[in-house]
Design an enzyme around this catalytic site. Structure first.
Site, PDB file in Angstrom:
ATOM      1  N   ASP A   1       0.925  -1.122   0.151  1.00  0.00           N
ATOM      2  CA  ASP A   1       0.188   0.000   0.021  1.00  0.00           C
ATOM      3  C   ASP A   1       0.820   1.267  -0.031  1.00  0.00           C
ATOM      4  O   ASP A   1       2.257   1.077   0.316  1.00  0.00           O
ATOM      5  CB  ASP A   1      -0.870   0.048   1.212  1.00  0.00           C
ATOM      6  CG  ASP A   1      -0.288  -0.026   2.564  1.00  0.00           C
ATOM      7  OD1 ASP A   1       0.719  -0.800   2.810  1.00  0.00           O
ATOM      8  OD2 ASP A   1      -0.477   0.521   3.369  1.00  0.00           O
TER       9      ASP A   1
ATOM     10  N   GLU B   1      -0.024  -1.080   5.516  1.00  0.00           N
ATOM     11  CA  GLU B   1       1.008  -0.700   6.570  1.00  0.00           C
ATOM     12  C   GLU B   1       0.976   0.824   6.867  1.00  0.00           C
ATOM     13  O   GLU B   1       1.552   1.278   7.772  1.00  0.00           O
ATOM     14  CB  GLU B   1       2.272  -0.759   5.879  1.00  0.00           C
ATOM     15  CG  GLU B   1       3.510  -0.653   6.914  1.00  0.00           C
ATOM     16  CD  GLU B   1       4.231   0.605   6.795  1.00  0.00           C
ATOM     17  OE1 GLU B   1       5.096   0.917   7.739  1.00  0.00           O
ATOM     18  OE2 GLU B   1       3.897   1.439   5.941  1.00  0.00           O
TER      19      GLU B   1
END
Lengths: 369, 369
Positions: free
Chosen positions: B77, B131
């Site tokens: 991400d 994350e």
């Protein structure tokens, strides 16, 4: 004139009972209509008064052709009720929202309006709305804009709570936003940034170091003040803030103009961004004016400076000297335990009657006084 | 295993082109499914890997029966796109969201997964989601909770951007709220109150006076930091504030436990209310462990301390030594002008290949490498 939908108030009640009756018609700012209707309905029955209405403001005046005209004014709204209505009486104390700020003063003004039929000075009584909210909604300001002729006068008394002392003039007020700037950075690498909240510490140092003046005008002492009233800053929990806003309220003596006040603040906060959020000028006490001097003599006691900004400044802005004078301990205004020593109602009413006097064609309207 | 709905990535692309392909499938936290599908689809075609899926996390591992197993991990991400996609190439620089944090590292890991068929150590590749958001949504944490056996290992490399330096361990982090108390009063009568924002100036003095430590552990220097990250206070524009909250972020060396850190902060802010908002322990570098020492030897250069909190702490919390090592200048992570020197991809990939080695039954999966 609107058609009153509420029963008129009984103006033959003694002042404490009338204060309780006024408080027990709740009138938080924006919801004054029921009380304004009641005030209007009761004054309309008084033969020596002309009664006017503007929104939820009611104006009633004698038309005796006296050489002098004075205003006696009070606002009929209150701050929100805090579970403290209906009023209750404990001995000489009347407890509840509005007892101090300022339905006690309104009760005295209503009794004067009803029972002093032939005052030595013509009197314009003003009962107005929206005093406890933003200045632009203020009912007195609205009447001044819409019907400036209704308020022409030589002197004005606002019956705000002063514990029966004459409070002259008022301090001005200005709010500014002072902004510190930094540079954002991840807080794990804080040395890459500049912390605007830490910088605000320097700014607060200046606030803490400031020594507010006490200014003597016409023998009254105006105490200034410089206080942070809000602070905000921060982007995220792991970011060094790049900006911090500190809102500062400056209360300044009427010897300063608004422009003087702004210049003073810009000097104090030199090096930071300063934006003026709002401002209202102070009012010189004007106690040297004959009508004001007469008032102070008539009610007695030592006049003192008004520190909060009040609507007296609207009158002094028009060149009309004005003072605050009314029943109730001002430090209890807005308090959850707002309460009035009812003895002050009588002190006030007697003093006001002495000042208003009775003209040669002495008499009253026939109501029990 | 979900049915991939996206075309597989072409793992025969050289690393810079693969990085661009990864970035051009936007995957802001919470929207990783398309990219996870593409990663899964491409790894499923590699004969020497077992591929597992947990939400939008993809795990792929060799099963060679080696005596040692290592993890190579990266999140897929990114923080929000800032008008900087699709990527564009200027000479040796690839520009766009994710190039640094951390699709360059993901590209290297994917190439290693596809082309190092017989590593000397068994390898578990982990590509995970979420994350860049709150710790409780972190995909690596979720895999650890749901399938702890998937991540058993002797050592772990997170391919976060380090500009190809080995960064060991990480600082811990704690956020606290420190509250100053005052007494509300009307700002016109400020001397009746105690200004909590002015009091916060004293608190900020302590922050400004704080001298953060630099702590040496295993030859790496951890620089601590203590920063206000938010401040708020204020009731109304004419009221002396009775409370001010200052949120402070403490970044502390892994020589302190979370409990030590809290005790330290309570000493610094003695006399104020302190509430812990959140905390995460640091991670000692663990470079004395054989697998870690081998890694540092293989990739060369001087190891240094990781300052930000990263997912290495999840591994060290399990007793698995872990380091950060990857392509890209970490100071460009999250920046609007995020950009990657593509030469670092090759440096990283070569170093990782040296470390992973090739087992006796050398070979690769037949893709162009």
């Amino acid at each position: 004139m609107s058609i009153p939908t509420t029963a008129a108030l009984d103006l033959s009640l003694e002042a404490a009972a009338l204060t309780a009756a006024l408080c027990d018609i709740p009138s938080v700012s924006g919801n004054e209509t029921a009380l304004a209707d009641a005030v209007e309905a009761s004054l309309t029955t008084v033969p020596h008064l002309q009664v006017l209405r503007e929104g939820d403001a009611v104006v009633a005046r004698t038309q005796l052709g006296r050489t002098e005209r004075v205003v006696v004014a009070g606002h009929i709204d209150t701050v929100p009720v805090a579970g403290n209505l209906p009023t209750r009486r404990e001995g000489d104390v009347l407890i509840g929202r509005g007892t101090v700020d300022m339905k006690g003063g309104v009760a005295v003004a209503l009794r004067l309006a009803a029972h002093v039929a032939r005052p030595a000075r013509d009197v314009t009584y003003v009962f107005y709305d929206h005093e406890e909210v933003e200045a632009e909604r203020n009912g007195l300001g609205r009447v001044l804009r819409e019907h400036p002729d209704w308020l022409l006068a030589d002197f004005a008394v606002l019956m705000e709570p002063t514990a029966t002392a004459v409070e002259g003039g008022c301090n001005g007020t200005m709010r500014i936003r002072v902004t510190t700037r930094g540079r954002a950075a991840h807080s794990a690498r804080w040395w890459k940034g500049v912390n605007a909240v830490h910088e605000a510490g320097h700014l607060i140092d200046r606030l803490r170091a400031y020594e507010p003046a006490e200014v003597d005008i016409d023998g009254l002492v105006y105490r200034e003040g410089l206080q942070a009233v809000a602070i905000s800053g921060g982007i995220a929990g792991n970011v060094v803030p790049d900006r911090c806003d500190v809102d500062v309220n400056f209360r300044f003596a009427p010897s300063r103009t608004v422009e003087d006040a702004e210049e003073h603040l810009r000097q104090i906060f030199d090096g930071y961004d300063v934006d003026v959020l709002d401002a209202a000028p102070g009012a010189r006490p004007g106690l040297g004016e004959p009508a004001a001097a007469d008032f102070v003599r008539a009610v007695g006691g030592q006049a003192r400076a008004k520190l909060g900004w009040t609507d007296v400044a609207r009158f002094t802005g028009l060149g009309v000297p004005a003072v605050n004078y009314g029943p109730g301990d001002p430090s209890l205004a807005h308090a959850d335990d707002e309460r009035l020593d009812v003895g002050q109602l009588e002190v006030c009413e007697s003093a006001m009657r002495r000042w208003l006097g009775e003209g040669r064609d002495r008499g009253d309207c026939g109501l029990r006084g």
